[in-house]
Design a protein around this motif. Structure first.
Motif, PDB file in Angstrom:
ATOM      1  N   ASP A   1       0.761  -1.248  -0.030  1.00 47.91           N
ATOM      2  CA  ASP A   1      -0.229  -0.252  -0.159  1.00 47.91           C
ATOM      3  C   ASP A   1       1.005   1.317   0.045  1.00 47.91           C
ATOM      4  O   ASP A   1       0.423   2.423   0.663  1.00 47.91           O
ATOM      5  CB  ASP A   1      -1.081   0.087   1.171  1.00 47.91           C
ATOM      6  CG  ASP A   1      -2.152  -0.935   1.179  1.00 47.91           C
ATOM      7  OD1 ASP A   1      -2.642  -1.246   0.035  1.00 47.91           O
ATOM      8  OD2 ASP A   1      -2.646  -1.561   2.082  1.00 47.91           O
TER       9      ASP A   1
ATOM     10  N   TYR B   1       1.544   3.928  -2.135  1.00 47.20           N
ATOM     11  CA  TYR B   1       1.140   4.726  -3.269  1.00 47.20           C
ATOM     12  C   TYR B   1       2.210   5.228  -4.132  1.00 47.20           C
ATOM     13  O   TYR B   1       2.324   5.217  -5.445  1.00 47.20           O
ATOM     14  CB  TYR B   1      -0.018   5.301  -3.199  1.00 47.20           C
ATOM     15  CG  TYR B   1      -1.420   4.617  -2.981  1.00 47.20           C
ATOM     16  CD1 TYR B   1      -1.721   3.623  -3.459  1.00 47.20           C
ATOM     17  CD2 TYR B   1      -2.041   5.011  -1.511  1.00 47.20           C
ATOM     18  CE1 TYR B   1      -2.735   2.656  -2.987  1.00 47.20           C
ATOM     19  CE2 TYR B   1      -3.067   4.144  -1.380  1.00 47.20           C
ATOM     20  CZ  TYR B   1      -3.361   3.112  -1.922  1.00 47.20           C
ATOM     21  OH  TYR B   1      -4.496   2.367  -1.578  1.00 47.20           O
TER      22      TYR B   1
ATOM     23  N   CYS C   1      -3.596   4.344 -10.319  1.00 49.57           N
ATOM     24  CA  CYS C   1      -2.776   4.792  -9.061  1.00 49.57           C
ATOM     25  C   CYS C   1      -2.938   6.226  -8.926  1.00 49.57           C
ATOM     26  O   CYS C   1      -2.876   6.823  -7.846  1.00 49.57           O
ATOM     27  CB  CYS C   1      -1.327   4.220  -9.416  1.00 49.57           C
ATOM     28  SG  CYS C   1      -0.330   4.530  -7.944  1.00 49.57           S
TER      29      CYS C   1
END
Length: 123
Positions: free
Chosen positions: A31, A33, A70
């Motif tokens: 996680d 990003y 994303c």
């Protein structure tokens, strides 16, 4: 570091692409990003170069879609604007490969409608 080694060790597109995907999966699980975005940008550049050698490429279109996903997760105005462009390019590629009524095309159209509802994305 691993990305640079992949470029050096795996000269064939299929092997290198497999390593890129494994790295992407690892970053997705974490996680993270910002690191995921950096990786996806590099993966996208790799697949763009490979698609230039091969012609149309579903892998390139899907990496554009993943990059756009994303960018949307970041939620910043500039990121969402960039995501629109990536989705649009992916949509163009997927329409050429699969036709305008294919589910892959519809999925990207749906994502575009979510971030830009006032525009019609049908061909």
């Amino acid at each position: 570091a691993a990305q640079e080694e992949a470029k050096t060790l795996f000269k064939q597109h299929a092997l290198a692409d497999s390593v890129w995907v494994q790295l992407h999966n690892l970053l997705t699980e974490q996680d993270n990003y910002s690191e995921q975005l950096k990786h996806l940008q590099k993966l996208n550049a790799f697949r763009k170069q490979a698609s230039a050698d091969l012609g149309l490429s579903g892998a390139y279109a899907w990496s554009l879609e993943g990059l756009a996903d994303c960018l949307c997760l970041l939620g910043e105005a500039d990121s969402v604007k960039e995501a629109r462009g990536k989705y649009g390019e992916a949509l163009h590629q997927l329409r050429l490969i699969f036709g305008k009524d294919h589910m892959y095309v519809r999925e990207v159209e749906s994502k575009l409608r979510m971030i830009c509802p006032s525009r019609t994305w049908a061909s």
